[in-house]
Design an enzyme around this catalytic site. Sequence first.
Site, short mmCIF file in Angstrom:
data_model
loop_
_atom_site.label_atom_id
_atom_site.label_comp_id
_atom_site.label_asym_id
_atom_site.label_seq_id
_atom_site.Cartn_x
_atom_site.Cartn_y
_atom_site.Cartn_z
N THR B 207 -10.93 26.97 73.43
CA THR B 207 -11.93 27.94 73.89
C THR B 207 -13.29 27.26 74.09
OG1 THR B 207 -12.47 28.51 71.62
CG2 THR B 207 -10.80 29.84 72.68
N SER B 208 -13.32 25.93 73.97
CA SER B 208 -14.59 25.21 74.04
C SER B 208 -14.77 24.55 75.41
CB SER B 208 -14.61 24.14 72.95
OG SER B 208 -13.68 23.12 73.27
N THR B 212 -11.21 16.61 72.97
CA THR B 212 -11.26 15.15 73.03
C THR B 212 -10.40 14.61 74.17
OG1 THR B 212 -11.78 14.94 70.69
CG2 THR B 212 -10.76 13.04 71.73
N ASP B 265 -8.76 31.91 68.11
CA ASP B 265 -8.29 30.69 67.47
C ASP B 265 -8.33 31.02 65.99
OD1 ASP B 265 -7.51 28.12 67.03
OD2 ASP B 265 -9.45 27.20 67.44
N SER B 273 -1.36 24.74 63.71
CA SER B 273 -1.48 23.96 64.93
C SER B 273 -1.96 22.54 64.62
CB SER B 273 -2.47 24.67 65.86
OG SER B 273 -2.88 23.84 66.91
#
Lengths: 499, 499
Positions: B207-208, B212, B265, B273
Amino acid sequence: MHNNKTLTIKNLGIDTYRENIIYMRSDCHVCRSEGFTALTRVVVHCMDRSIVATLNVVQSELLRHGEAGLSTVAIKRLEAKKDNKITVSHLQPIPSVGLVRAKMYGKELTETELEQIVGDISKGHYSNIELAAFITATSGNHLSTSEIIGLTRAMVRSGEKLTWDGNLVYDKHCIGGLPGNRTTPIVISIAASAGLTIPKTSSRAITSPAGTADTMEVMTNVELTMSQMKEVVTMENGCLVWGGSVSLSPADDILISVEKALDIDSEGQMIASVLSKKAAAGATHVIIDIPVGETAKIRSESKAKELKELFEIVGKNIGLVVKVIITDGSQPIGRGIGPALEAMDVLSVLRNEHDAPEDLKQRAILIAGELLELSGKSERGKGVKMAAEILTSGLAHKKLMSICEAQGRFTEPSYADFCMEVLSEVDGIVERIDTRKIAKLAKLAGAPKSPKAGVLFNAPLNKQVKKGDVLLAIYAEAKGELDYALEYYRSQTQIIVIK
Amino acid sequence: MHNNKTLTIKNLGIDTYRENIIYMRSDCHVCRSEGFTALTRVVVHCMDRSIVATLNVVQSELLRHGEAGLSTVAIKRLEAKKDNKITVSHLQPIPSVGLVRAKMYGKELTETELEQIVGDISKGHYSNIELAAFITATSGNHLSTSEIIGLTRAMVRSGEKLTWDGNLVYDKHCIGGLPGNRTTPIVISIAASAGLTIPKTSSRAITSPAGTADTMEVMTNVELTMSQMKEVVTMENGCLVWGGSVSLSPADDILISVEKALDIDSEGQMIASVLSKKAAAGATHVIIDIPVGETAKIRSESKAKELKELFEIVGKNIGLVVKVIITDGSQPIGRGIGPALEAMDVLSVLRNEHDAPEDLKQRAILIAGELLELSGKSERGKGVKMAAEILTSGLAHKKLMSICEAQGRFTEPSYADFCMEVLSEVDGIVERIDTRKIAKLAKLAGAPKSPKAGVLFNAPLNKQVKKGDVLLAIYAEAKGELDYALEYYRSQTQIIVIK
């Protein structure tokens, strides 16, 4: 955030059922300038209408430059014509989805918050994923009594509300779970004969092989406009139509389609769904029938009593007189399970045929009797007798015929082309019936989507059967479905236990 | 239930993202004989492969008789070639969906039951609606500790498991919620320089504005096969790849795509997860970084401590040494927010540039120091010093370059074409920052799907600013997105509060 660049609609003829899909070329100037990619949810504007749609990106020559495809339902909702122009803009995040997230985390929702959610749902702003999240977050015992009341009121307000001449308007509802329990057309015919105003809007099947609307559609038109419906009720006191076609509680129909996909129908949602439909349809007095049985939707007397209480509390809070009756749900009612097969049972009872299913007849008379007493047409304790007289006299049958004609046609139900009988392999007595598995069998055979499909059930509890007797017959409109249902029957034990 | 009648595949070039769709003519003989209608879920067989797909019915000349269309992803998953033949059969009801329903009603799921659910999810048998129901039913605090452990184990078993030479394998993970906090490439470079085996698999953004994997993809290839990944680690001790490309915990990737659509999340799912990915990647020792701040994902110290405990309990039960550190999450880290802009920050720190973001550097050194101590490469209390030395020496930069080259390329990140600076309208000191709104701004500008999009943040807490100073710059790859983000910025107050 309107985008001034327009696209021309191309009807690709793709039926996605209920989902608005827009198809755009990956190199489309609108996709590129707006940064759209597959699954982006966008607002599509056409003339003065707009809808929310999900984007599917086309990487082929299906569309020319400057064209956008729309799914069949999206074209219908936009009321768009061929070669109409559309514009496409970003969908602003829907604030009420944040409330659904809060609910997942245990927040109790206020009536105002529920109204925001229901409002956005009825406008078609929720994706299937968001609908499934709302349904799941409010399933089980996750709705408090005041949330159920709030949800019910919000659902009533989300759609149109019918009004009727005269103060008192009657209705009945069975919470289902009992295959073949098609009392409604009989009850309405009796009550309307007695002069009660009883404009019945029914749903299509949620998780069962047939809803009343599915069964009625075999015999007549059920998709009436509100003014058509009013005309029928003015003439006949009652009608038997599909609730979805008159925009009563539109959010409910959207939610039901996802509940169906998940095969759930949980308590709070069910109460809100049922009572919002009744209130929006203008009812003032409602009888709710809760069948109880080991393999029915409600499995125990104590659960039924809890539900009865909740129905009555919510009813009271939204201004409805609700009377709940708890009935036997240990086995299917009547013989037919599936739209056309149930219609045959209904007609057989109304026509007073000598082999009409007695259980269906008695149950319809019981409910009609309650309505007659509730309305004061009959003295307390004499409703059942009065209902039976109206049925036996043939008045109720005449009433159903008149209602069907007023709704546009009467069609005699007929059997499906494909049929397979299941025979008893032993002599004995029917000791147990798995009602859920029989319902599933009818669904696998194609009911309710194939109206003639279903099961003709011939092995009620305690019946003495001989080896070779027909226990049930499976009807299907396609060979593949008949085989599929039969394969399921053979893979299961304990559907009908004979000892 | 195979149907012997075959259809020829037509590639319609429709990209439905992750959803398998089959397009069939409404008058198709298979539709008719099997009783399929729009939204029926079916099994599509091609050669020795099969997938579950949702049916869209075509009522136009898009398809010829005997043809069926498939969405792009369905063709890929079936590994189908043009003119390949397919057969289509009924989807048997998926038994594990019944367990999801039971969970909605509050049932505690056993490990075996969770394994059935996760197994069906990883095979692609769940529709988006069913996935959303599972995610919602297990969101919030609806998973017990033993369910989280069971879910984690089930997720590990659903995919492949990596093994590495040597007994000890290190890993790190930040639970996110803090824009720009791209320590991972720096930490891995330091740790791998020191000789730790640290094969890093990362996720893309949930959701960001960037994960990475999104950031690394700007600089190098992140979609490696398992054997390519092993080769990189053998040469360099570490790697920086996308977890999804190596089939680790495949159910997790499917669940994440729906979580993303719902913008949730939640705790239990997050732990399962994260730790399933670590265990499947063969890690034995993991550092988890939990940033805490008023507008970060975890908002309070006490919540962070609860989560820390849960991470450690679950870790212990699945055989992982988990060390959790709680860090400051009150504002964005570094300057860049968005894949390419964050890659620039990472390189700036590794290159020891004089204006490299100090906060990012210090945080990376802290985490790397913990790893060095955990591995015994450094004495207790001296990890940070050792990490700083490796960074300053240039060894870490050299290591990142080698890793990128080993993964196939190094690309220097560059800026997006569209940019707009937001200037301060007053003199004063930065007093508050809404980290969530800044992340949202970067997302509206197109991150992470447009890798160069995002926000360059220039107004950390307590900074003295003058009227006309640049507070932040918004970067976008499309004009529409830049406008959209800017409109959002202007509609909000309190994003950066200057007093």
